[in-house]
Every structure is written in structure tokens, then in C-alpha cells.
Design a protein around this motif. Structure first.
Motif, PDB file in Angstrom:
ATOM      1  N   ARG A  19       0.847  -1.174   0.000  1.00 33.73           N
ATOM      2  CA  ARG A  19       0.000   0.000   0.000  1.00 33.73           C
ATOM      3  C   ARG A  19       0.892   1.237   0.000  1.00 33.73           C
ATOM      4  N   LEU A  20       0.736   2.030  -1.036  1.00 34.31           N
ATOM      5  CA  LEU A  20       1.458   3.284  -1.132  1.00 34.31           C
ATOM      6  C   LEU A  20       0.612   4.408  -0.559  1.00 34.31           C
ATOM      7  N   SER A  21       1.275   5.376   0.047  1.00 28.87           N
ATOM      8  CA  SER A  21       0.598   6.545   0.599  1.00 28.87           C
ATOM      9  C   SER A  21       1.216   7.801   0.009  1.00 28.87           C
ATOM     10  N   CYS A  22       0.403   8.831  -0.074  1.00 32.33           N
ATOM     11  CA  CYS A  22       0.871  10.129  -0.551  1.00 32.33           C
ATOM     12  C   CYS A  22       0.248  11.196   0.337  1.00 32.33           C
ATOM     13  N   ALA A  23       1.056  11.778   1.192  1.00 28.39           N
ATOM     14  CA  ALA A  23       0.582  12.827   2.092  1.00 28.39           C
ATOM     15  C   ALA A  23       0.736  14.171   1.400  1.00 28.39           C
ATOM     16  N   SER A  24      -0.325  14.944   1.410  1.00 31.58           N
ATOM     17  CA  SER A  24      -0.277  16.238   0.745  1.00 31.58           C
ATOM     18  C   SER A  24      -0.399  17.371   1.739  1.00 31.58           C
ATOM     19  N   SER A  25       0.213  18.480   1.415  1.00 35.99           N
ATOM     20  CA  SER A  25       0.080  19.705   2.200  1.00 35.99           C
ATOM     21  C   SER A  25       0.048  20.872   1.234  1.00 35.99           C
ATOM     22  N   GLY A  26      -0.666  21.912   1.651  1.00 43.11           N
ATOM     23  CA  GLY A  26      -0.793  23.080   0.796  1.00 43.11           C
ATOM     24  C   GLY A  26      -1.663  22.846  -0.425  1.00 43.11           C
ATOM     25  N   TYR A  27      -2.465  21.807  -0.367  1.00 44.54           N
ATOM     26  CA  TYR A  27      -3.238  21.400  -1.538  1.00 44.54           C
ATOM     27  C   TYR A  27      -4.472  20.657  -1.044  1.00 44.54           C
ATOM     28  N   THR A  28      -5.634  21.131  -1.476  1.00 45.77           N
ATOM     29  CA  THR A  28      -6.883  20.500  -1.051  1.00 45.77           C
ATOM     30  C   THR A  28      -7.243  19.422  -2.067  1.00 45.77           C
ATOM     31  N   MET A  29      -6.809  18.213  -1.792  1.00 47.07           N
ATOM     32  CA  MET A  29      -6.973  17.149  -2.777  1.00 47.07           C
ATOM     33  C   MET A  29      -8.422  16.818  -3.059  1.00 47.07           C
ATOM     34  N   THR A  30      -9.304  17.156  -2.144  1.00 50.20           N
ATOM     35  CA  THR A  30     -10.702  16.823  -2.375  1.00 50.20           C
ATOM     36  C   THR A  30     -11.306  17.639  -3.508  1.00 50.20           C
ATOM     37  N   MET A  31     -10.707  18.760  -3.842  1.00 44.21           N
ATOM     38  CA  MET A  31     -11.257  19.629  -4.875  1.00 44.21           C
ATOM     39  C   MET A  31     -10.803  19.247  -6.273  1.00 44.21           C
ATOM     40  N   TYR A  32      -9.708  18.510  -6.342  1.00 45.78           N
ATOM     41  CA  TYR A  32      -9.063  18.298  -7.632  1.00 45.78           C
ATOM     42  C   TYR A  32      -8.803  16.824  -7.902  1.00 45.78           C
ATOM     43  N   CYS A  33      -8.395  16.574  -9.117  1.00 48.71           N
ATOM     44  CA  CYS A  33      -7.998  15.226  -9.496  1.00 48.71           C
ATOM     45  C   CYS A  33      -6.649  14.880  -8.861  1.00 48.71           C
ATOM     46  N   MET A  34      -6.577  13.647  -8.349  1.00 53.42           N
ATOM     47  CA  MET A  34      -5.312  13.103  -7.884  1.00 53.42           C
ATOM     48  C   MET A  34      -5.074  11.792  -8.631  1.00 53.42           C
ATOM     49  N   ALA A  35      -3.829  11.432  -8.789  1.00 55.99           N
ATOM     50  CA  ALA A  35      -3.525  10.231  -9.571  1.00 55.99           C
ATOM     51  C   ALA A  35      -2.231   9.579  -9.112  1.00 55.99           C
ATOM     52  N   TRP A  36      -2.079   8.339  -9.485  1.00 53.19           N
ATOM     53  CA  TRP A  36      -0.822   7.615  -9.345  1.00 53.19           C
ATOM     54  C   TRP A  36      -0.291   7.311 -10.749  1.00 53.19           C
ATOM     55  N   PHE A  37       0.976   7.605 -10.930  1.00 55.23           N
ATOM     56  CA  PHE A  37       1.685   7.250 -12.144  1.00 55.23           C
ATOM     57  C   PHE A  37       2.858   6.355 -11.764  1.00 55.23           C
ATOM     58  N   ARG A  38       3.431   5.727 -12.764  1.00 54.42           N
ATOM     59  CA  ARG A  38       4.642   4.960 -12.506  1.00 54.42           C
ATOM     60  C   ARG A  38       5.574   5.078 -13.695  1.00 54.42           C
ATOM     61  N   GLN A  39       6.848   4.852 -13.422  1.00 53.38           N
ATOM     62  CA  GLN A  39       7.831   4.917 -14.489  1.00 53.38           C
ATOM     63  C   GLN A  39       8.926   3.894 -14.232  1.00 53.38           C
ATOM     64  N   ASN A  73      -9.820  12.028   3.168  1.00 53.60           N
ATOM     65  CA  ASN A  73      -9.912  13.492   3.092  1.00 53.60           C
ATOM     66  C   ASN A  73      -9.488  14.156   4.389  1.00 53.60           C
ATOM     67  N   ALA A  74      -9.796  13.529   5.512  1.00 51.41           N
ATOM     68  CA  ALA A  74      -9.441  14.111   6.806  1.00 51.41           C
ATOM     69  C   ALA A  74      -7.925  14.177   6.985  1.00 51.41           C
ATOM     70  N   LYS A  75      -7.225  13.189   6.421  1.00 50.98           N
ATOM     71  CA  LYS A  75      -5.772  13.148   6.546  1.00 50.98           C
ATOM     72  C   LYS A  75      -5.071  13.757   5.342  1.00 50.98           C
ATOM     73  N   ASN A  76      -5.856  14.160   4.338  1.00 51.33           N
ATOM     74  CA  ASN A  76      -5.286  14.706   3.107  1.00 51.33           C
ATOM     75  C   ASN A  76      -4.243  13.754   2.524  1.00 51.33           C
ATOM     76  N   THR A  77      -4.604  12.494   2.481  1.00 50.37           N
ATOM     77  CA  THR A  77      -3.678  11.455   2.039  1.00 50.37           C
ATOM     78  C   THR A  77      -4.316  10.597   0.958  1.00 50.37           C
ATOM     79  N   LEU A  78      -3.540  10.324  -0.047  1.00 50.41           N
ATOM     80  CA  LEU A  78      -3.940   9.472  -1.165  1.00 50.41           C
ATOM     81  C   LEU A  78      -3.278   8.114  -0.989  1.00 50.41           C
ATOM     82  N   TYR A  79      -3.984   7.055  -1.384  1.00 48.52           N
ATOM     83  CA  TYR A  79      -3.451   5.707  -1.241  1.00 48.52           C
ATOM     84  C   TYR A  79      -3.527   4.941  -2.563  1.00 48.52           C
ATOM     85  N   LEU A  80      -2.667   3.956  -2.681  1.00 47.84           N
ATOM     86  CA  LEU A  80      -2.767   2.994  -3.769  1.00 47.84           C
ATOM     87  C   LEU A  80      -2.511   1.614  -3.186  1.00 47.84           C
ATOM     88  N   GLN A  81      -3.557   0.818  -3.103  1.00 44.23           N
ATOM     89  CA  GLN A  81      -3.433  -0.562  -2.654  1.00 44.23           C
ATOM     90  C   GLN A  81      -3.123  -1.425  -3.871  1.00 44.23           C
TER      91      GLN A  81
END
Length: 123
Positions: A19-39, A73-81
Motif C-alpha cells: 500500500r502506497l501513501s501520498c501525504a499532501s500539504s498546501g493542496y486540497t486534494m478533495t477539490m481536484y484530481c489526484m492520480a498515481w503514475f509509474r515509471q 480526506n481528513a488526513k489529506n492522504t492518497l493511497y494505492l493498494q
């Protein structure tokens, strides 16, 4: 200032989960698109999973059914299981955010990026 910080990457055996996590700050992720990419080395960055209020969750290619994107949303964190991992899933994984409420699969349209977290799957 927007910051996205990924964590959770690791080395696992094929068939395992992460499970990957992405903690955000200075950005209201609930308002916008969030995504996972890989390379992967020598390959172009590719979209994996997307989440937005407009479209909900969407997945690129064959990831649906194995990968699940979600956010707290409460933690402003995105996940990828990620389940049933394969060796070809080995890559650097990035979370990304747009300043639009809808998602696009072109990585060049994303405004914000984390530093990436490495996933290595051995067979």
C-alpha cells in the motif's frame, strides 16, 4: 507551497501486496484530481489510477481489479493498494495532482508531483 510525499514502496515477491501513501500539504486534494503514475527505467511515465469527485475512481490498462486508489480526506492522504503484484509492476511510483476537478491520463497535464517511491517485485 504544495508538497506531495509518497511512502510505502518496498521490495516484495510476486503475488504480494503493497500500500502506497501520498501525504499532501498546501493542496486540497478533495477539490481536484489526484492520480498515481509509474515509471520504469527506459519507459515513459504511465498512468495507473485516478480519483476525482466528478468521475470517482478510474484505472488505466489492466490495473483495475488488482490496484485500488482511495483517499482519506481528513488526513489529506492518497493511497494505492496494490495486490497480486507482478515483476512488471516494478517501477518508481509517483502521486500527482492537478488543479482541475477532472482527471486526464497525460502526465504532462499534472501540476504537482511527489518525489516517488520505489516498488520492486521479484519473481
Amino acid at each position: 507551497q504544495v508538497q506531495l510525499v509518497e511512502s510505502g514502496g518496498d521490495s516484495v515477491q510476486a503475488g504480494g501486496s503493497l500500500r502506497l501513501s501520498c501525504a499532501s500539504s498546501g493542496y486540497t486534494m478533495t477539490m481536484y484530481c489526484m492520480a498515481w503514475f509509474r515509471q520504469a527505467p527506459g519507459k515513459e511515465r504511465e498512468g495507473v489510477a485516478f480519483i476525482s469527485n466528478i468521475a470517482g475512481t478510474t484505472y488505466a490498462g489492466s490495473f483495475e481489479g488488482r490496484f485500488t486508489i482511495s483517499r482519506d480526506n481528513a488526513k489529506n492522504t492518497l493511497y494505492l493498494q496494490m495486490n497480486s503484484l507482478k515483476s512488471e509492476d516494478s517501477a518508481m511510483y509517483y502521486c500527482a495532482g492537478q488543479t482541475r476537478p477532472y482527471c486526464e491520463d497525460d502526465y504532462r497535464t499534472y501540476n504537482y508531483w511527489g518525489q516517488g517511491t520505489q516498488v520492486t517485485v521479484s519473481s
